[in-house]
Motif scaffolding. Structure first.
Motif, PDB file in Angstrom:
ATOM      1  N   ILE A  72      41.607  44.822  50.592  1.00 31.32           N
ATOM      2  CA  ILE A  72      42.374  45.684  49.680  1.00 31.32           C
ATOM      3  C   ILE A  72      43.187  44.827  48.715  1.00 31.32           C
ATOM      4  N   VAL A  73      43.823  43.777  49.241  1.00 30.83           N
ATOM      5  CA  VAL A  73      44.590  42.866  48.374  1.00 30.83           C
ATOM      6  C   VAL A  73      43.665  42.172  47.379  1.00 30.83           C
ATOM      7  N   ASN A  74      42.527  41.681  47.854  1.00 32.42           N
ATOM      8  CA  ASN A  74      41.563  41.026  46.954  1.00 32.42           C
ATOM      9  C   ASN A  74      41.096  41.981  45.858  1.00 32.42           C
ATOM     10  N   THR A  75      40.825  43.225  46.240  1.00 30.65           N
ATOM     11  CA  THR A  75      40.349  44.222  45.277  1.00 30.65           C
ATOM     12  C   THR A  75      41.396  44.476  44.206  1.00 30.65           C
ATOM     13  N   ILE A  76      42.639  44.654  44.611  1.00 28.86           N
ATOM     14  CA  ILE A  76      43.717  44.943  43.649  1.00 28.86           C
ATOM     15  C   ILE A  76      43.921  43.761  42.704  1.00 28.86           C
ATOM     16  N   ILE A  77      43.909  42.534  43.241  1.00 24.50           N
ATOM     17  CA  ILE A  77      44.133  41.349  42.408  1.00 24.50           C
ATOM     18  C   ILE A  77      42.995  41.180  41.397  1.00 24.50           C
ATOM     19  N   ILE A  78      41.750  41.262  41.874  1.00 24.25           N
ATOM     20  CA  ILE A  78      40.602  41.059  40.985  1.00 24.25           C
ATOM     21  C   ILE A  78      40.503  42.187  39.963  1.00 24.25           C
ATOM     22  N   ALA A  79      40.617  43.442  40.429  1.00 24.66           N
ATOM     23  CA  ALA A  79      40.503  44.582  39.516  1.00 24.66           C
ATOM     24  C   ALA A  79      41.649  44.594  38.509  1.00 24.66           C
ATOM     25  N   GLY A  80      42.868  44.316  38.977  1.00 21.87           N
ATOM     26  CA  GLY A  80      44.014  44.291  38.069  1.00 21.87           C
ATOM     27  C   GLY A  80      43.892  43.214  37.009  1.00 21.87           C
ATOM     28  N   SER A  81      43.428  42.033  37.411  1.00 23.73           N
ATOM     29  CA  SER A  81      43.238  40.937  36.442  1.00 23.73           C
ATOM     30  C   SER A  81      42.176  41.301  35.415  1.00 23.73           C
ATOM     31  N   LYS A  82      41.109  41.952  35.866  1.00 21.83           N
ATOM     32  CA  LYS A  82      40.054  42.360  34.940  1.00 21.83           C
ATOM     33  C   LYS A  82      40.561  43.391  33.939  1.00 21.83           C
ATOM     34  N   ILE A  83      41.347  44.347  34.423  1.00 23.83           N
ATOM     35  CA  ILE A  83      41.874  45.387  33.526  1.00 23.83           C
ATOM     36  C   ILE A  83      42.744  44.766  32.430  1.00 23.83           C
ATOM     37  N   ILE A  84      43.647  43.875  32.827  1.00 23.72           N
ATOM     38  CA  ILE A  84      44.568  43.266  31.861  1.00 23.72           C
ATOM     39  C   ILE A  84      43.822  42.388  30.860  1.00 23.72           C
ATOM     40  N   LEU A  85      42.971  41.484  31.365  1.00 23.47           N
ATOM     41  CA  LEU A  85      42.275  40.548  30.474  1.00 23.47           C
ATOM     42  C   LEU A  85      41.205  41.234  29.637  1.00 23.47           C
ATOM     43  N   ASN A  86      40.611  42.321  30.154  1.00 21.24           N
ATOM     44  CA  ASN A  86      39.610  43.045  29.369  1.00 21.24           C
ATOM     45  C   ASN A  86      40.247  43.914  28.295  1.00 21.24           C
ATOM     46  N   ILE A  87      41.558  43.892  28.225  1.00 20.17           N
ATOM     47  CA  ILE A  87      42.272  44.490  27.088  1.00 20.17           C
ATOM     48  C   ILE A  87      42.738  43.393  26.139  1.00 20.17           C
ATOM     49  N   LEU A  88      43.371  42.366  26.679  1.00 15.09           N
ATOM     50  CA  LEU A  88      43.963  41.321  25.842  1.00 15.09           C
ATOM     51  C   LEU A  88      42.915  40.475  25.122  1.00 15.09           C
ATOM     52  N   VAL A  89      41.873  40.033  25.845  1.00 14.32           N
ATOM     53  CA  VAL A  89      40.868  39.148  25.233  1.00 14.32           C
ATOM     54  C   VAL A  89      40.075  39.866  24.140  1.00 14.32           C
ATOM     55  N   PRO A  90      39.514  41.065  24.374  1.00 14.32           N
ATOM     56  CA  PRO A  90      38.804  41.756  23.281  1.00 14.32           C
ATOM     57  C   PRO A  90      39.704  42.077  22.099  1.00 14.32           C
ATOM     58  N   LEU A  91      40.963  42.430  22.385  1.00 13.78           N
ATOM     59  CA  LEU A  91      41.892  42.734  21.299  1.00 13.78           C
ATOM     60  C   LEU A  91      42.144  41.494  20.450  1.00 13.78           C
ATOM     61  N   THR A  92      42.395  40.366  21.098  1.00 11.04           N
ATOM     62  CA  THR A  92      42.621  39.112  20.367  1.00 11.04           C
ATOM     63  C   THR A  92      41.388  38.729  19.564  1.00 11.04           C
ATOM     64  N   PHE A  93      40.217  38.835  20.179  1.00 17.09           N
ATOM     65  CA  PHE A  93      38.976  38.504  19.476  1.00 17.09           C
ATOM     66  C   PHE A  93      38.759  39.414  18.268  1.00 17.09           C
ATOM     67  N   ALA A  94      39.019  40.714  18.437  1.00 16.36           N
ATOM     68  CA  ALA A  94      38.841  41.658  17.335  1.00 16.36           C
ATOM     69  C   ALA A  94      39.782  41.344  16.170  1.00 16.36           C
ATOM     70  N   LEU A  95      41.027  40.986  16.493  1.00 16.60           N
ATOM     71  CA  LEU A  95      41.994  40.642  15.447  1.00 16.60           C
ATOM     72  C   LEU A  95      41.561  39.377  14.702  1.00 16.60           C
TER      73      LEU A  95
END
Length: 299
Positions: A72-95
């Protein structure tokens, strides 16, 4: 009479949705009867309805397991990191890509980063395991720099970072399309007026671009909450091994091993039901937040 007339006018739309509704019914609704296994000591010989009923004992046993807490801890850490970075990285690239004025170069770059999205994790996992293998190109470069080679996907301390990083690399080009589409809706005269006033490109991004797509950013962020426990079964399953279970094992892969490999059907159903209930509430919260902060609604 109005309702009957409206139904006749919309009949072709109902017919078009019928295959999808049938698929939903047979593959999503009918299998829900298997949920009863979470409250039984399921015996395949006795069947689904004649196995001994144990109430919430399976849930108590699930939460008493150290392995369950770890995944459960592994799932939250991996999923949470993916959610955050899959917003920040595409946004930065698009800009950044939006600032490129050479249209042909812009299209080539966008197409190149867009392609990995269409490759399955079965293919990409084979490529990545070779690239990061002991004699792969990454270790060859490290040896040229005087570093010792590392078996990257067999090291638990690197596995989470590799899973999150490769997922972001695969999806950021596709996710950036949403932000690029939002950027086209910003009035170009705003940039012209800002340039006349002596505003730098950075300040234009800060005061025009980001506020102009703020609704899209908020929408993507809140909708990502629904994936809070989806860490990517197909990716992790194709990349992990017993040496990285401590940091790489997630709920979906653990349920697969417990249920289909070890044949502990009741325990696997209990874990799956727990994940589904949490995901359901997260989806409800995310759509409420999307409506409240981004004025987005399904109906």
């Amino acid at each position: 009479m109005k309702a009957k007339k409206h139904f006749k006018l919309q009949t072709h739309y109902f017919i078009m949705t019928l295959p999808g509704l049938l698929w939903l019914f047979f593959f999503s609704i009918v299998p829900l009867r298997g949920i009863v296994m979470a409250f039984e000591n399921y015996n395949p010989g006795a069947g689904l309805w004649k196995s001994p009923f144990v109430g919430l004992e399976n849930f108590e046993y699930l939460f008493s397991l150290g392995d369950a807490k770890r995944v459960i801890v592994n799932t939250i850490i991996i999923a949470g990191s993916k959610i955050i970075l899959n917003i920040l990285v595409p946004l930065t690239f698009a800009l950044l890509l939006n600032e490129v004025k050479h249209l042909r170069y812009k299209k080539v770059v966008q197409t190149a980063v867009y392609l990995p999205h269409f490759l399955s994790w079965v293919i990409l996992a084979s490529v990545l395991l070779n690239v990061f293998s002991l004699d792969g190109i990454v270790n060859q470069i490290m040896q040229l720099l005087g570093k010792d080679p590392v078996i990257w996907f067999s090291e638990s301390k690197y596995f989470r970072q590799l899973v999150v990083g490769t997922d972001v690399w695969k999806e950021f080009g596709f996710n950036a399309v949403i932000y690029l589409a939002a950027l086209t809706g910003i009035d170009p005269t705003l940039y012209e007026a800002a340039a006349i006033d002596g505003c730098s490109r950075w300040k234009q991004i800060l005061h025009i671009t980001l506020p102009g797509i703020a609704g899209t950013i908020i929408l993507m962020a809140v909708l990502g909450l629904g994936n809070a426990l989806n860490a990517g079964f197909d990716q992790v399953f194709n990349l992990y091994n017993p040496m990285v279970y401590s940091t790489g094992d997630i709920l979906d892969t653990w349920v697969y091993r417990i249920g289909l490999v070890n044949l502990q059907f009741s325990l696997a159903t209990t874990a799956g039901l727990f994940k589904s209930v949490i995901s359901f509430f997260m989806i409800v919260i995310s759509y409420w937040a999307a409506y409240k902060f981004a004025d987005y609604k399904i109906f």
